[in-house]
Scaffold this active site. Structure first.
Site, PDB file in Angstrom:
ATOM      1  N   ASP A  69      39.310  40.151  39.621  1.00 22.71           N
ATOM      2  CA  ASP A  69      37.800  40.456  40.530  1.00 22.71           C
ATOM      3  C   ASP A  69      37.872  41.862  39.440  1.00 22.71           C
ATOM      4  O   ASP A  69      37.988  42.731  39.055  1.00 22.71           O
ATOM      5  CB  ASP A  69      37.907  41.316  41.147  1.00 22.71           C
ATOM      6  CG  ASP A  69      36.048  40.701  41.780  1.00 22.71           C
ATOM      7  OD1 ASP A  69      35.734  39.387  41.232  1.00 22.71           O
ATOM      8  OD2 ASP A  69      35.734  41.774  42.308  1.00 22.71           O
ATOM      9  N   ARG A 177      40.264  44.015  30.996  1.00 20.18           N
ATOM     10  CA  ARG A 177      40.656  42.421  31.199  1.00 20.18           C
ATOM     11  C   ARG A 177      42.860  42.563  30.775  1.00 20.18           C
ATOM     12  O   ARG A 177      42.752  42.903  30.562  1.00 20.18           O
ATOM     13  CB  ARG A 177      40.471  40.810  30.702  1.00 20.18           C
ATOM     14  CG  ARG A 177      40.925  40.235  31.295  1.00 20.18           C
ATOM     15  CD  ARG A 177      40.399  38.717  31.616  1.00 20.18           C
ATOM     16  NE  ARG A 177      39.185  39.151  32.183  1.00 20.18           N
ATOM     17  CZ  ARG A 177      38.180  39.112  32.065  1.00 20.18           C
ATOM     18  NH1 ARG A 177      37.733  39.127  30.944  1.00 20.18           N
ATOM     19  NH2 ARG A 177      37.148  39.912  32.784  1.00 20.18           N
TER      20      ARG A 177
END
Ligand code: ITT
Length: 195
Positions: A69, A177
């Site tokens: 997320d 990420r």
């Protein structure tokens, strides 16, 4: 080879993670395991939502998996959009979402922000969380064609161009990420995932 599901419906995330990882695990997508429904994200935090998505897949489909997320946190907006990043304007339209942010920051000189990603990994009974972040600031206007989501308005620190203007190789090196995935790979014993 051990199987591991990446529990995301976002093809951009898969593409970015693919660029980062090699072989070692047999990677499955949600489509591969027949999961086509929308997975709930209702906890109000990135950590909670990442775990919620991973637990959903583990409980319902039985696979070891990881979910991610991520969100954009803007200081001048008290860390919004945060968990609402994907649909900040009420839709998932990236241009509408960025327009809302730019409008809320109109005339604001303090434009510091960060992208944060949290990965939740579930293997058997074990759960683990990995966080990655990249600091930067919000541009005055959208610029660039690369990447996805809010990339046209996010300028990472030490750069003058947005993530959408910079070569994707540079984004890959410093993104929230990539940093979270690096910790995941470390945890898996340096073994790379076969994406
Ligand atoms: P899944 O839940 O299926 O993984 P999602 O797109 O709904 O996919 P999130 O709930 O984590 O993912 O929402 C994150 C949103 O944050 C994403 O949709 C983008 O709008 C934005 N975002 C995340 N990483 C980004 C990046 O690297 N560049 C630009 N925007 C990003």
């Amino acid at each position: 080879m051990k199987q591991l599901v990446f529990a995301t419906a976002n093809a951009n995330k898969v593409a970015e993670v693919k660029m980062k990882l090699g072989d070692g695990y047999d990677f499955l997508s949600l489509t591969d395991i027949g999961c086509t429904e929308e997975i709930p994200e209702t906890t109000g935090t990135l950590e909670g939502n990442a775990l919620q998505k991973a637990r959903y897949v583990k409980d319902k489909y039985g696979y070891d998996c990881f979910a991610e997320d991520s969100g954009l946190e803007i200081d001048a907006l008290s860390n919004r959009p945060g968990v609402d990043t994907a649909h900040y304007s009420g839709s998932r339209d990236a241009n509408a979402n960025m327009a809302k942010v730019l409008n809320e920051l109109k005339g604001e000189v303090q434009r510091n922000a960060r992208f944060r990603a949290v990965i939740a990994l579930i293997q058997g009974e074990n759960e683990a969380l990995f966080e990655g972040r990249v600091d930067g600031w919000i541009a005055k206007e959208m610029a660039g064609e690369g990447g996805f989501g809010y990339d046209p308005i996010f300028i990472p620190e030490d750069h003058k161009l947005t993530f959408a203007q910079l070569p994707q190789e540079i984004k890959k090196g410093i993104s929230h990420r990539s940093r979270a995935v690096a910790k995941l790979v470390d945890h898996l014993g340096g073994k790379k995932l076969n994406l």
